[in-house]
Design a protein around this motif. Structure first.
Motif, PDB file in Angstrom:
ATOM      1  N   TYR A 259      -3.584   6.758   5.435  1.00  0.00           N
ATOM      2  CA  TYR A 259      -3.760   7.968   6.231  1.00  0.00           C
ATOM      3  C   TYR A 259      -3.147   9.066   5.389  1.00  0.00           C
ATOM      4  CZ  TYR A 259      -4.269  11.180  10.049  1.00  0.00           C
ATOM      5  OH  TYR A 259      -4.658  12.246  10.813  1.00  0.00           O
ATOM      6  N   VAL A 260      -3.915   9.666   4.538  1.00  0.00           N
ATOM      7  CA  VAL A 260      -3.544  10.620   3.495  1.00  0.00           C
ATOM      8  C   VAL A 260      -2.795   9.896   2.372  1.00  0.00           C
ATOM      9  CG1 VAL A 260      -2.387  12.778   2.917  1.00  0.00           C
ATOM     10  CG2 VAL A 260      -3.488  12.539   5.141  1.00  0.00           C
ATOM     11  N   LEU A 261      -1.658   9.254   2.687  1.00  0.00           N
ATOM     12  CA  LEU A 261      -0.934   8.443   1.706  1.00  0.00           C
ATOM     13  C   LEU A 261      -1.386   7.003   1.900  1.00  0.00           C
ATOM     14  CD1 LEU A 261       1.278   8.293  -0.471  1.00  0.00           C
ATOM     15  CD2 LEU A 261       2.912   7.869   1.378  1.00  0.00           C
ATOM     16  N   GLY A 262      -1.768   6.335   0.823  1.00  0.00           N
ATOM     17  CA  GLY A 262      -2.325   4.998   0.977  1.00  0.00           C
ATOM     18  C   GLY A 262      -1.724   3.968   0.044  1.00  0.00           C
ATOM     19  N   LEU A 263      -1.919   2.728   0.421  1.00  0.00           N
ATOM     20  CA  LEU A 263      -1.548   1.572  -0.392  1.00  0.00           C
ATOM     21  C   LEU A 263      -2.808   0.778  -0.657  1.00  0.00           C
ATOM     22  CD1 LEU A 263       1.581   0.378   1.615  1.00  0.00           C
ATOM     23  CD2 LEU A 263       1.572   1.707  -0.492  1.00  0.00           C
ATOM     24  N   ASP A 264      -2.932   0.237  -1.867  1.00  0.00           N
ATOM     25  CA  ASP A 264      -4.077  -0.616  -2.141  1.00  0.00           C
ATOM     26  C   ASP A 264      -3.678  -1.755  -3.051  1.00  0.00           C
ATOM     27  OD1 ASP A 264      -3.921   0.655  -4.623  1.00  0.00           O
ATOM     28  OD2 ASP A 264      -6.049   1.058  -4.757  1.00  0.00           O
TER      29      ASP A 264
END
Length: 167
Positions: free
Chosen positions: A114-119
């Motif tokens: 949500y705007v800042l992400g992890l992948d």
């Protein structure tokens, strides 16, 4: 190499201008990954642009450029998800500057944001499999998205906002 980077930047600018529609959301932002599985653990950084179709089943695509010590990667992924989480898969090209060679492969990602992400990316290039957890930051860049937010957040005659009106 500079020509390739300039062509990619022009493609991004052209794509955003021509294909952005009110039913699509364009996002752009930086990313940072830690790459495990090659000769050494290395950090890579880059920029990614993605487009989401918001009028039907959620699907989209992204493309990006990523730089690691002596490697430059260009990739394109098809993706699906529910805005906060999803899956991506597509081809990747890796140019190794120390060898002056170009390699092709595939990569897939699972992500949550949500705007800042992890992948988490799993990439196969040549005979090497790379595991890459990462973090990224993306913001919408098309005017239609901000117009939609502005219109949706206005209050009606009862004083209710329609931005989160689900009924």
């Amino acid at each position: 190499m500079k020509k390739i980077v300039v062509i990619c930047i022009l493609f991004v600018i052209f794509s955003i201008k021509i294909f952005a529609q009110p039913t699509s959301v364009w996002l752009v932002g930086p990313m940072l990954h830690i790459n495990f599985g090659g000769e050494k653990v290395r950090v890579s950084g880059g920029i990614e642009v993605s487009r989401w179709n918001t009028s039907h089943f959620p699907y989209g695509y992204d493309f990006g450029v990523e730089k690691e010590k002596q490697k430059i990667r260009f990739y394109f992924e098809g993706q699906t998800g529910v805005f906060l989480a999803g899956l991506s898969l597509g081809p990747v090209l890796e140019y190794r500057t120390d060898e002056s060679k170009l390699y092709a492969g595939m990569q897939g990602s699972v992500w949550a944001n949500y705007v800042l992400g992890l992948d988490f990316r799993l990439r196969r290039i040549g005979h090497t499999t790379i595991k890459s957890p990462g973090v990224y930051f993306k913001v919408p860049v098309n005017k239609a998205f901000y117009d939609w937010v502005d219109e949706s957040s206005k209050e009606d005659s009862d004083g209710n906002s329609h931005l989160f009106d689900w009924d």
